[in-house]
Write an enzyme that holds these catalytic residues in place. Structure first.
Site, PDB file in Angstrom:
ATOM      1  N   ARG A 110       0.547  -1.466  -0.198  1.00 44.54           N
ATOM      2  CA  ARG A 110      -0.436  -0.020  -0.342  1.00 44.54           C
ATOM      3  C   ARG A 110       0.975   1.042   0.180  1.00 44.54           C
ATOM      4  NH1 ARG A 110       0.151   4.687   2.918  1.00 44.54           N
ATOM      5  NH2 ARG A 110       1.249   3.185   4.934  1.00 44.54           N
ATOM      6  N   ASN A 114       1.128   4.923  -2.797  1.00 42.44           N
ATOM      7  CA  ASN A 114       1.132   6.555  -1.837  1.00 42.44           C
ATOM      8  C   ASN A 114       2.636   7.307  -2.259  1.00 42.44           C
ATOM      9  OD1 ASN A 114      -0.894   8.224  -0.024  1.00 42.44           O
ATOM     10  ND2 ASN A 114       0.704   7.574   1.810  1.00 42.44           N
ATOM     11  N   TRP A 181      14.067   9.052   8.050  1.00 42.99           N
ATOM     12  CA  TRP A 181      12.671   7.665   7.471  1.00 42.99           C
ATOM     13  C   TRP A 181      11.640   7.697   6.125  1.00 42.99           C
ATOM     14  CZ3 TRP A 181      14.531   5.180  11.016  1.00 42.99           C
ATOM     15  CH2 TRP A 181      14.351   5.225  12.083  1.00 42.99           C
ATOM     16  N   SER A 183      10.044   6.965   2.937  1.00 47.23           N
ATOM     17  CA  SER A 183       9.663   5.626   2.469  1.00 47.23           C
ATOM     18  C   SER A 183       9.842   5.408   0.893  1.00 47.23           C
ATOM     19  CB  SER A 183       8.136   5.572   2.382  1.00 47.23           C
ATOM     20  OG  SER A 183       7.706   4.822   3.987  1.00 47.23           O
ATOM     21  N   PHE A 302     -17.362 -19.107  22.780  1.00 53.17           N
ATOM     22  CA  PHE A 302     -16.701 -18.316  24.129  1.00 53.17           C
ATOM     23  C   PHE A 302     -16.986 -16.842  23.892  1.00 53.17           C
ATOM     24  CE2 PHE A 302     -13.854 -21.877  23.889  1.00 53.17           C
ATOM     25  CZ  PHE A 302     -14.580 -22.458  25.020  1.00 53.17           C
ATOM     26  N   GLN A 303     -17.704 -16.516  24.456  1.00 56.30           N
ATOM     27  CA  GLN A 303     -18.482 -14.536  25.097  1.00 56.30           C
ATOM     28  C   GLN A 303     -17.459 -13.995  24.943  1.00 56.30           C
ATOM     29  OE1 GLN A 303     -22.010 -13.564  27.537  1.00 56.30           O
ATOM     30  NE2 GLN A 303     -22.857 -15.112  26.605  1.00 56.30           N
ATOM     31  N   GLU A 387       2.424   9.407   8.670  1.00 58.93           N
ATOM     32  CA  GLU A 387       1.518  11.177   7.520  1.00 58.93           C
ATOM     33  C   GLU A 387       0.783  11.201   8.800  1.00 58.93           C
ATOM     34  OE1 GLU A 387       0.869  11.817   4.304  1.00 58.93           O
ATOM     35  OE2 GLU A 387       2.389   9.853   3.981  1.00 58.93           O
ATOM     36  N   ASN A 391      -1.577  10.905  17.413  1.00 61.25           N
ATOM     37  CA  ASN A 391      -1.596  12.285  17.946  1.00 61.25           C
ATOM     38  C   ASN A 391      -2.148  13.201  17.325  1.00 61.25           C
ATOM     39  OD1 ASN A 391      -1.804  10.669  20.675  1.00 61.25           O
ATOM     40  ND2 ASN A 391       0.005  11.453  21.465  1.00 61.25           N
ATOM     41  N   ARG A 405      -7.200  25.998  15.914  1.00 62.96           N
ATOM     42  CA  ARG A 405      -7.283  26.801  14.432  1.00 62.96           C
ATOM     43  C   ARG A 405      -7.506  25.854  14.014  1.00 62.96           C
ATOM     44  NH1 ARG A 405      -0.940  24.334  15.119  1.00 62.96           N
ATOM     45  NH2 ARG A 405      -0.778  22.841  16.149  1.00 62.96           N
TER      46      ARG A 405
HETATM   47  O1  GRA Z   1      -0.182  31.636   9.163  1.00 62.78           O
HETATM   48  P1  GRA Z   1       0.353  30.963   7.766  1.00 62.78           P
HETATM   49  O2  GRA Z   1       0.245  32.097   6.803  1.00 62.78           O
HETATM   50  O3  GRA Z   1       2.006  31.453   8.233  1.00 62.78           O
HETATM   51  O4  GRA Z   1      -0.129  30.117   7.917  1.00 62.78           O
HETATM   52  C1  GRA Z   1      -0.292  28.906   9.271  1.00 62.78           C
HETATM   53  C2  GRA Z   1      -1.029  27.572   8.957  1.00 62.78           C
HETATM   54  O5  GRA Z   1      -2.086  28.720   8.624  1.00 62.78           O
HETATM   55  C3  GRA Z   1       1.086  28.406   9.200  1.00 62.78           C
HETATM   56  O6  GRA Z   1       0.507  26.883   7.584  1.00 62.78           O
HETATM   57  C4  GRA Z   1      -0.430  27.289   8.028  1.00 62.78           C
HETATM   58  N1  GRA Z   1      -1.102  25.297   7.963  1.00 62.78           N
HETATM   59  C5  GRA Z   1      -1.929  25.434   6.928  1.00 62.78           C
HETATM   60  N2  GRA Z   1      -2.227  25.673   5.243  1.00 62.78           N
HETATM   61  C6  GRA Z   1      -3.453  25.150   4.740  1.00 62.78           C
HETATM   62  C7  GRA Z   1      -1.396  24.823   9.077  1.00 62.78           C
HETATM   63  N3  GRA Z   1      -2.453  23.288   8.291  1.00 62.78           N
HETATM   64  C8  GRA Z   1      -2.479  24.184   6.786  1.00 62.78           C
HETATM   65  C9  GRA Z   1      -3.127  23.088   6.234  1.00 62.78           C
HETATM   66  N4  GRA Z   1      -3.763  22.129   6.352  1.00 62.78           N
HETATM   67  N5  GRA Z   1      -3.715  23.943   5.213  1.00 62.78           N
HETATM   68  C10 GRA Z   1       1.662  27.605  10.420  1.00 62.78           C
HETATM   69  O7  GRA Z   1       0.527  26.617  10.722  1.00 62.78           O
HETATM   70  P2  GRA Z   1       0.493  25.674  11.888  1.00 62.78           P
HETATM   71  O8  GRA Z   1      -0.494  25.426  12.829  1.00 62.78           O
HETATM   72  O9  GRA Z   1       1.161  27.081  13.116  1.00 62.78           O
HETATM   73  O10 GRA Z   1       1.548  24.914  12.449  1.00 62.78           O
HETATM   74  P3  GRA Z   1       2.627  24.191  12.885  1.00 62.78           P
HETATM   75  O11 GRA Z   1       1.701  23.833  14.165  1.00 62.78           O
HETATM   76  O12 GRA Z   1       4.262  23.740  12.881  1.00 62.78           O
HETATM   77  O13 GRA Z   1       2.187  22.340  12.539  1.00 62.78           O
HETATM   78  C11 GRA Z   1       1.205  22.145  12.395  1.00 62.78           C
HETATM   79  C12 GRA Z   1       0.632  20.000  12.617  1.00 62.78           C
HETATM   80  C13 GRA Z   1       1.787  19.782  13.869  1.00 62.78           C
HETATM   81  C14 GRA Z   1      -1.109  19.436  11.822  1.00 62.78           C
HETATM   82  C15 GRA Z   1       1.530  19.480  11.148  1.00 62.78           C
HETATM   83  O14 GRA Z   1       3.158  20.231  11.636  1.00 62.78           O
HETATM   84  C16 GRA Z   1       1.654  18.075  10.713  1.00 62.78           C
HETATM   85  O15 GRA Z   1       0.578  17.671   9.979  1.00 62.78           O
HETATM   86  N6  GRA Z   1       2.491  18.119  11.219  1.00 62.78           N
HETATM   87  C17 GRA Z   1       2.580  16.306  11.583  1.00 62.78           C
HETATM   88  C18 GRA Z   1       3.611  15.979   9.795  1.00 62.78           C
HETATM   89  C19 GRA Z   1       3.535  14.558   9.418  1.00 62.78           C
HETATM   90  O16 GRA Z   1       2.053  14.129   9.018  1.00 62.78           O
HETATM   91  N7  GRA Z   1       4.396  14.112   8.850  1.00 62.78           N
HETATM   92  C20 GRA Z   1       4.320  13.056   7.733  1.00 62.78           C
HETATM   93  C21 GRA Z   1       5.818  12.691   7.672  1.00 62.78           C
HETATM   94  S1  GRA Z   1       5.473  11.594   5.890  1.00 62.78           S
HETATM   95  C22 GRA Z   1       5.416  10.254   6.149  1.00 62.78           C
HETATM   96  O17 GRA Z   1       4.842   9.819   6.897  1.00 62.78           O
HETATM   97  C23 GRA Z   1       5.392   8.931   5.187  1.00 62.78           C
HETATM   98  C24 GRA Z   1       5.011   7.898   5.287  1.00 62.78           C
HETATM   99  C25 GRA Z   1       4.392   7.289   3.788  1.00 62.78           C
HETATM  100  C26 GRA Z   1       3.014   6.096   4.230  1.00 62.78           C
HETATM  101  O18 GRA Z   1       3.216   5.269   5.153  1.00 62.78           O
HETATM  102  O19 GRA Z   1       2.361   5.422   3.481  1.00 62.78           O
END
Ligand code: GRA
Length: 410
Positions: A110, A114, A181, A183, A302-303, A387, A391, A405
């Protein structure tokens, strides 16, 4: 009486209200014939081509480039891509259905979907016409092995904490730093990378690039993990790694928003993958309950096992509806960040509940590496991490509810 008047007022179709109880379009939980055919094709492919080798591929940590290519030939990476760039535009829900079927057979396969759709969709949304023509068809066909490089050693959930820089040098950018990390890191020949072009600006100083990873200055290292063994994971180190300026997506400083947009699309794929693992674990548990006899009766009688089966099903079905809703919203081009986070969270938890419950039901046969449940258990864990961890999803959901937000910003 009031409701009858309201129904008449909201439709002009003039039905005979005594015969038509609802009197207007109702919510539809049926998949269209087209989507059922898509799902069945993916199921057949997964059962015939992926499932029989899943245990061996997992044990030997094989990267199945041949299957990645075949999925491209079947059109699995093109469901959100217009025909002009090699796609079929069947939509996000089609992607979700395909992904669930593939993950049910082997979750690591999968990830491959992605890695293709992430960069392809992002190029489609933010790329110039030239960039789209040049890079999207290869990702859709599977000739290019895609990836997206966001995470770093000190920047996981906190994307803005990344330290990789991209410094302009004539017609190129020079990247310095590293990604962790990633992929497909060890095998990619075309993907996205995010880096700071202006570190003084935080979120607004990040930029996004597409690269074929062919230039000097890149070191790749393979990494080992508990699950998803057939999805090659790596560390990328950049030492003046060159990317043509023409490969930047959007303007300098657009990177963080592009990244958040991209994550919203690719999160949906992870959510669908988690549904596949939940379903596989439940199927293993149900089948075992109907075979295994202890104390003179089938253990399904078994329940305590019935309790686990019922909870597995309720969690999985609830998550599926949430994931379908998010995909449906995406297909309607309606905001869906919040709904995607809810779906991803629910599906990741459902997969982990199901894998854990299946392990309890199968006992030693679940714990044994000769049977697939321990693989489901290992692979399920990834969905609480990738992704946006569970949390991070909860934070997005709760902060939206509390008014801190808004989740649906893009
Ligand atoms: O005010 P501004 O103009 O500076 O904009 C802010 C905000 O409006 C700024 O970014 C903007 N913004 C967005 N704009 C459009 C924030 N979110 C969005 C959005 N969804 N769309 C800063 O905003 P903020 O809220 O202060 O940002 P933050 O606190 O630095 O971060 C927010 C957050 C924690 C949600 C974010 O960093 C996040 O999503 N973190 C998780 C990281 C993640 O998902 N990583 C994945 C890595 S890749 C991976 O895992 C590969 C896996 C592959 C597989 O298995 O398929």
């Amino acid at each position: 009486m009031v409701l009858t008047e309201l129904l008449k007022a909201t439709t002009n179709r003039g039905q005979d209200w005594s015969l038509v109880p609802h009197g207007r379009e109702i919510m539809d939980f049926e998949l269209s014939e087209e989507l059922i055919a898509v799902r069945d094709l993916a199921r057949e492919f997964a059962e015939k081509e992926i499932a029989p080798a899943a245990a061996k591929d997992d044990r030997e940590k094989n990267f199945r480039g041949d299957l990645v290519k075949k999925m491209g030939e079947l059109g699995f990476y093109g469901t959100m891509i217009p025909e002009t760039y090699g796609g079929n535009e069947l939509g996000f829900l089609a992607m979700v259905l395909i992904t669930e079927e593939i993950a049910r057979a082997h979750s690591a396969m999968r990830v491959a979907i992605n890695m293709q759709i992430g960069p392809a969709l992002t190029l489609l949304q933010f790329g110039t016409e030239e960039q789209k023509k040049k890079f999207v068809p290869g990702l859709v066909s599977g000739d290019t092995i895609g990836c997206f490089a966001i995470t770093e050693s000190d920047a996981g959930s906190d994307v803005a904490a990344m330290r990789t820089t991209a410094t302009r040098s004539g017609e190129n950018y020079l990247l310095n730093g590293g990604k962790l990390w990633i992929s497909n890191g060890p095998v990619t020949n075309g993907g996205l990378v995010y880096a700071y072009t202006d570190k003084t600006q935080k979120h607004r100083g990040m930029s996004a690039f597409f690269t074929d990873w062919s230039e000097p200055g890149l070191t790749r290292k393979s990494l080992e993990t508990m699950g998803a063994h057939c999805s090659p994971l790596g560390e990328l180190t950049f030492d003046n790694f060159r990317i043509p300026a023409a490969n930047r997506l959007g303007n300098e400083g657009d990177g963080f928003k592009i990244c958040m947009w991209q994550l919203n699309q690719t999160r949906l794929n992870c959510a669908a993958g988690a549904l596949g693992v939940a379903r596989a674990a439940k199927e293993a548990a149900v089948s075992y309950c109907n075979q295994r006899v202890q104390f003179g009766q089938k253990i399904g009688e078994f329940q305590m096992n019935q309790d686990l089966i019922a909870q597995m099903i309720a969690h999985e079905e609830a998550a599926r509806l949430l994931v379908y809703r998010a995909a449906w919203l995406a297909d309607q081009k309606k905001p869906n960040n919040l709904e995607t986070s809810i779906g991803k969270y629910a599906a990741a938890e459902a997969a982990n509940f199901a894998a854990d419950a299946a392990m309890k039901i199968l006992g030693a046969y679940g714990y044994s590496t000769e049977f697939p449940v321990e693989r489901y258990y290992r692979d399920a864990k990834s969905y609480q991490i990738v992704e946006g961890s569970s949390n991070v999803q909860k934070m997005i959901i709760a902060q939206d509810a509390l008014g801190y937000r808004k989740a649906n910003r893009s």
